[in-house]
Design an enzyme around this catalytic site. Sequence first.
Site, mmCIF file in Angstrom:
data_model
loop_
_atom_site.group_PDB
_atom_site.id
_atom_site.type_symbol
_atom_site.label_atom_id
_atom_site.label_comp_id
_atom_site.label_asym_id
_atom_site.label_seq_id
_atom_site.Cartn_x
_atom_site.Cartn_y
_atom_site.Cartn_z
ATOM 1 N N VAL A 73 -9.141 -0.157 -1.183
ATOM 2 C CA VAL A 73 -9.455 -0.314 0.234
ATOM 3 C C VAL A 73 -10.881 0.138 0.549
ATOM 4 O O VAL A 73 -11.392 1.082 -0.056
ATOM 5 C CB VAL A 73 -8.447 0.465 1.108
ATOM 6 C CG1 VAL A 73 -8.558 1.982 0.874
ATOM 7 C CG2 VAL A 73 -8.620 0.140 2.590
ATOM 8 N N CYS A 167 -12.112 3.245 -1.613
ATOM 9 C CA CYS A 167 -12.066 2.706 -2.983
ATOM 10 C C CYS A 167 -10.964 3.356 -3.812
ATOM 11 O O CYS A 167 -11.010 3.346 -5.047
ATOM 12 C CB CYS A 167 -13.414 2.837 -3.670
ATOM 13 S SG CYS A 167 -14.773 2.114 -2.730
#
Length: 214
Positions: A73, A167
């Site tokens: 993400v 991330c």
Amino acid sequence: MNVGVRYLGEGLDYEPVWQAMKEFTDRRDEHTQDEIWILQHKPVFTQGQAGKPEHLLLTGDIPVIQADRGGQVTYHGPGQITAYIMVDLRRLDLGPRSLVTAIEDSLVALLAQHQIAAYPKKDAPGVYAGESKIASLGLRIRKGFSFHGLALNVDMDLEPFHRINPCGYAGMVMTQMADFIDKPDITAIGHELAEQLTNCLSYQGRQDLGDKLP
């Protein structure tokens, strides 16, 4: 061989741009000019193909979109340059890893122009300044063609990154160019990034394709 660059401006919704990327990639062939799109998105969280729901902490009023890029993400929003990189890897004689390296090198070179010392990490794709992450990467390669790309934090509200594990890393600290230099000019930096990508991907030059999606 030149690369075409589209400067699409700010305030773009994620999904129409994503759809345009997929359509461009689906219809292109070995003769299609490679393109780079430079833009700023409206606030949005995007989950990569490996994205895990536990990395979404408290997203609130910011939408979450499941994308088809690699990685976990991340957040896109105003004050951040997103660059979508649609290239023919075979024509450039690049593999996926060497494409990532070239993109990271372009970011490091750009930041060096502004006296910001930055570096990539082998175990965590992206570019870092100090111990904090200043740029993220997420790519998709289909039939030898890349799409998606990078996000460089320039002068933005970093608060939304606290609503996720960026991330996929809990506690990862994000930074931006404005933490190092006074009032970075995001429009000028977008053009500088296009120049660095042109150099690091070994194009002869670049062609301005305007401010509209294809």
